[in-house]
Design a protein around this motif. Structure first.
Motif, PDB file in Angstrom:
ATOM      1  N   HIS A 181      23.542  54.444  21.662  1.00  0.00           N
ATOM      2  CA  HIS A 181      24.992  54.329  21.790  1.00  0.00           C
ATOM      3  C   HIS A 181      25.644  54.217  20.412  1.00  0.00           C
ATOM      4  N   TYR A 182      25.180  55.035  19.515  1.00  0.00           N
ATOM      5  CA  TYR A 182      25.676  54.999  18.145  1.00  0.00           C
ATOM      6  C   TYR A 182      27.189  55.223  18.085  1.00  0.00           C
ATOM      7  N   ARG A 183      27.690  56.177  18.865  1.00  0.00           N
ATOM      8  CA  ARG A 183      29.117  56.505  18.801  1.00  0.00           C
ATOM      9  C   ARG A 183      29.976  55.290  19.183  1.00  0.00           C
ATOM     10  N   GLN A 184      29.528  54.554  20.193  1.00  0.00           N
ATOM     11  CA  GLN A 184      30.296  53.408  20.650  1.00  0.00           C
ATOM     12  C   GLN A 184      30.002  52.142  19.846  1.00  0.00           C
ATOM     13  N   ALA A 185      28.836  52.063  19.226  1.00  0.00           N
ATOM     14  CA  ALA A 185      28.427  50.825  18.558  1.00  0.00           C
ATOM     15  C   ALA A 185      27.990  51.089  17.120  1.00  0.00           C
ATOM     16  N   LYS A 186      28.736  51.940  16.431  1.00  0.00           N
ATOM     17  CA  LYS A 186      28.379  52.295  15.060  1.00  0.00           C
ATOM     18  C   LYS A 186      28.263  51.073  14.144  1.00  0.00           C
ATOM     19  N   PRO A 187      29.123  50.058  14.260  1.00  0.00           N
ATOM     20  CA  PRO A 187      28.970  48.877  13.398  1.00  0.00           C
ATOM     21  C   PRO A 187      27.607  48.200  13.548  1.00  0.00           C
ATOM     22  N   SER A 240      24.276  59.510  20.817  1.00  0.00           N
ATOM     23  CA  SER A 240      23.207  58.890  20.026  1.00  0.00           C
ATOM     24  C   SER A 240      23.373  59.180  18.541  1.00  0.00           C
ATOM     25  N   VAL A 241      22.602  58.440  17.745  1.00  0.00           N
ATOM     26  CA  VAL A 241      22.635  58.641  16.297  1.00  0.00           C
ATOM     27  C   VAL A 241      22.138  60.034  15.938  1.00  0.00           C
ATOM     28  N   ARG A 265      14.618  51.253  -6.295  1.00  0.00           N
ATOM     29  CA  ARG A 265      15.346  50.941  -5.055  1.00  0.00           C
ATOM     30  C   ARG A 265      16.140  52.139  -4.567  1.00  0.00           C
ATOM     31  N   ARG A 266      16.768  52.850  -5.489  1.00  0.00           N
ATOM     32  CA  ARG A 266      17.544  54.034  -5.094  1.00  0.00           C
ATOM     33  C   ARG A 266      16.637  55.087  -4.478  1.00  0.00           C
ATOM     34  N   GLN A 267      15.455  55.261  -5.043  1.00  0.00           N
ATOM     35  CA  GLN A 267      14.526  56.256  -4.506  1.00  0.00           C
ATOM     36  C   GLN A 267      14.010  55.866  -3.114  1.00  0.00           C
ATOM     37  N   LEU A 268      13.917  54.577  -2.856  1.00  0.00           N
ATOM     38  CA  LEU A 268      13.394  54.088  -1.583  1.00  0.00           C
ATOM     39  C   LEU A 268      14.471  53.924  -0.520  1.00  0.00           C
ATOM     40  N   THR A 269      15.719  54.215  -0.866  1.00  0.00           N
ATOM     41  CA  THR A 269      16.826  54.060   0.080  1.00  0.00           C
ATOM     42  C   THR A 269      17.063  55.359   0.848  1.00  0.00           C
ATOM     43  N   PRO A 270      16.953  55.337   2.171  1.00  0.00           N
ATOM     44  CA  PRO A 270      17.182  56.556   2.965  1.00  0.00           C
ATOM     45  C   PRO A 270      18.617  57.062   2.824  1.00  0.00           C
ATOM     46  N   SER A 271      18.781  58.359   2.920  1.00  0.00           N
ATOM     47  CA  SER A 271      20.103  58.989   2.849  1.00  0.00           C
ATOM     48  C   SER A 271      20.540  59.491   4.217  1.00  0.00           C
ATOM     49  N   TYR A 272      19.971  58.909   5.261  1.00  0.00           N
ATOM     50  CA  TYR A 272      20.319  59.272   6.632  1.00  0.00           C
ATOM     51  C   TYR A 272      20.567  57.972   7.402  1.00  0.00           C
ATOM     52  N   ASP A 273      21.182  58.078   8.557  1.00  0.00           N
ATOM     53  CA  ASP A 273      21.535  56.887   9.319  1.00  0.00           C
ATOM     54  C   ASP A 273      20.306  56.191   9.903  1.00  0.00           C
ATOM     55  N   PHE A 274      20.437  54.887  10.043  1.00  0.00           N
ATOM     56  CA  PHE A 274      19.373  54.072  10.619  1.00  0.00           C
ATOM     57  C   PHE A 274      19.082  54.559  12.045  1.00  0.00           C
ATOM     58  N   GLY A 275      17.797  54.806  12.344  1.00  0.00           N
ATOM     59  CA  GLY A 275      17.402  55.239  13.679  1.00  0.00           C
ATOM     60  C   GLY A 275      17.124  56.717  13.810  1.00  0.00           C
ATOM     61  N   LEU A 299      18.323  46.832  19.829  1.00  0.00           N
ATOM     62  CA  LEU A 299      18.185  47.715  18.674  1.00  0.00           C
ATOM     63  C   LEU A 299      18.204  49.175  19.101  1.00  0.00           C
ATOM     64  N   MET A 300      17.480  49.494  20.172  1.00  0.00           N
ATOM     65  CA  MET A 300      17.377  50.883  20.621  1.00  0.00           C
ATOM     66  C   MET A 300      18.672  51.367  21.261  1.00  0.00           C
ATOM     67  N   VAL A 301      19.208  50.593  22.217  1.00  0.00           N
ATOM     68  CA  VAL A 301      20.357  51.052  22.992  1.00  0.00           C
ATOM     69  C   VAL A 301      21.622  51.076  22.145  1.00  0.00           C
ATOM     70  N   PHE A 302      21.891  49.973  21.447  1.00  0.00           N
ATOM     71  CA  PHE A 302      23.152  49.892  20.714  1.00  0.00           C
ATOM     72  C   PHE A 302      23.073  50.511  19.318  1.00  0.00           C
ATOM     73  N   GLY A 303      21.903  50.437  18.705  1.00  0.00           N
ATOM     74  CA  GLY A 303      21.799  50.975  17.359  1.00  0.00           C
ATOM     75  C   GLY A 303      21.492  52.454  17.299  1.00  0.00           C
ATOM     76  N   VAL A 304      20.840  52.970  18.349  1.00  0.00           N
ATOM     77  CA  VAL A 304      20.374  54.363  18.331  1.00  0.00           C
ATOM     78  C   VAL A 304      21.054  55.202  19.422  1.00  0.00           C
TER      79      VAL A 304
END
Length: 499
Positions: A252-258, A452-453, A281-291, A245-250
């Motif tokens: 290495h975001y550029r290489q592992a964006k999916p 990174s993200v 639900r819309r109010q609770l949905t972040p408008s920034y990328d995960f991580g 989760l940390m390495v690939f999701g946060v």
């Protein structure tokens, strides 16, 4: 010319970081040490925090020292009281209590370059000297209290989550919680169960994923105790998942964006299945990328907003009045929310007052906090700083590795072991990282973070504590846990000078 000192080492902070440092120093033969703690007991955040719903947000098998496993965790995500008990066990087993002094607030520390001595001054007027200084004041140790207009006029109860009133009864109360970070995610469902009405004031929504939590059966706990390798295996599996989760999701975001997008989809699916109302639900949905902000785990937070007696308020707070909170209304007017109990889940101030937590002055009069804030936040391998001899800063820029704080602690313990081993080999007592080594590490960390993200993603609306006042994400070390531990074990010894 060096002179006699009160202690060989002074450690500031008796949380898990400070205790880890003390364990390692004692392994290296440094026995004449003291641990100064401003609170009235050990445990750091697990002593200070005791609000309802408090629990670890990293599986307990990973959120602990690898060399001191606890086979008795009651749940996969242990409640806070068990972490406090674990801290007490560690202190007793490794004979740390006799080194601890509680209720001591450190005001400043300064280096005497002629005598090779640190002088630590406390608020009670003492001046203590030592050969080595270790700051273990934690990343989240300086609570942030927002200065809303009129907050001093509030006639009801104000409770900060770091100063919780045990046994406080919300029954019949019109409560408000300001903040929706990890603490609030744990606390809000608990308050919602008893309060007459609860209003949650949200500035920035948080990514929340399902929490796979369950009681650890007694036979499993017995197995962990009888065959420790089984618990080590469970730790390895959990650490690997967190690492992915940390390495690939946060990092290495550029290489592992999916992969990052998949994590966001999981969180959105979790939100959709738990909250009935589409607008909420819309109010609770972040408008920034995960991580961009540290995500958290919960199976009850979102569900609290299905209750008729729980409101989500996303408008800006205008002011606080004696009986409520005034916010911007939908039509440019003002709206007042009646409140008699105000809970501040407003987090901590990292970059203004926590790096460092008190004034530290090194060689040539260099003020560490001023140097960081006027220039760049930096620390070689996340633990030492040029022009600060015999100084180890555990909560420092680029030090946090992985998602479990214990990864960071144990990496720093390895660094200390290698460094003090070299001191013994050379027959020296003074070390200082070179400016060149520090600059090289900083350049490398900056380069790695470009993927990174934080920089390759969209974090503009995250209001994340990962970013300092210069807009730099200088908290996390942009490497895998294995890579970090390997470097802590093998950094070039010539990156330091010895005397």
């Amino acid at each position: 010319m060096s002179r006699a000192t009160d202690f060989e080492a002074i450690i500031v902070g008796a949380g898990f970081g400070g205790m880890g440092a003390a364990i390692e120093l004692k392994r290296q033969g440094v026995e004449r040490l003291t641990i100064l703690e401003r609170e009235d007991d050990l445990g750091g955040t697990w002593h200070v925090n005791h609000y309802p719903g408090l629990a670890v947000d990293i599986a307990s098998v990973t959120y602990s020292y690898s060399f001191e496993p606890n086979p008795s965790w009651s749940r996969l995500f242990a409640p806070g009281a068990e972490l406090k008990k674990y801290a007490e066990h560690v202190a007793d087993k490794y004979d740390l209590r006799r080194h601890m002094e509680f209720g001591v607030v450190v005001a400043s520390a300064s280096w005497d370059d002629d005598a090779d001595v640190w002088t630590v001054r406390t608020d009670d007027g003492r001046a203590l000297t030592s050969r080595y200084l270790v700051t273990a004041t934690g990343f989240l140790s300086q609570p942030y209290t927002p200065d809303f207009p009129g907050i001093d006029s509030f006639a009801g109860e104000i409770i900060h989550t770091t100063a919780w009133r045990d046994g406080y009864d919300f029954t019949g109360k019109k409560a408000a919680v300001i903040g929706t970070g990890a603490t609030a995610v744990q606390l809000i469902p608990e308050i919602a169960r008893t309060a007459r009405r609860l209003t949650v004031f949200q500035r920035t929504p948080i990514w929340v994923v399902p929490k796979v939590d369950f009681p650890i059966p007694r036979p499993v706990r017995k197995l962990f105790a009888a065959v420790p390798v089984t618990q080590r295996a469970a730790r390895a599996v959990n650490t690997s998942l967190l690492e992915m989760l940390m390495v690939f999701g946060v990092l290495h975001y550029r290489q592992a964006k999916p992969g990052n997008q998949l994590a966001a989809l999981l969180a959105k699916a979790h939100l959709r299945t738990q909250v009935r109302d589409a607008a909420t639900r819309r109010q609770l949905t972040p408008s920034y990328d995960f991580g961009c902000k540290r995500p958290t785990f919960s199976n009850s937070y979102f569900r609290a907003f299905n209750r008729d007696d729980v409101d989500l308020q996303t408008s800006s707070i205008v002011r606080v009045e004696p009986d409520g909170i005034v916010v911007d209304g939908p039509d440019g007017d003002e709206l007042k929310v009646e409140v008699d109990t105000l809970v501040l889940a407003t987090g901590f101030n990292l970059w203004d007052v926590n790096f460092p937590a008190f004034t530290i002055t090194g060689r040539n009069g260099r003020d560490l906090g001023k140097w960081w804030r006027e220039g760049r936040f930096q620390a070689y391998e996340g633990i030492t700083v040029p022009e600060f001899p015999n100084f180890l800063t555990l909560n420092s820029p680029y030090s946090y590795s992985g998602l479990s704080y214990f990864t960071t602690i144990e990496g720093q313990m390895r660094h200390m072991a290698r460094l003090f081993g070299e001191l013994r080999r050379r027959g020296r007592s003074r070390f200082e990282v070179t400016a060149e080594a520090n600059e090289k590490f900083l350049d490398d960390a900056t380069r790695r973070l470009g993927d990174s993200v934080f920089y390759a993603g969209d974090c503009s609306r995250s209001r994340s504590y990962y970013f300092n006042q210069h807009g730099e994400a200088t908290l996390l070390r942009p490497q895998s846990t294995l890579s970090t531990l390997r470097e802590m074990d093998s950094f070039p010894l010539d990156d330091y000078t010895y005397a």
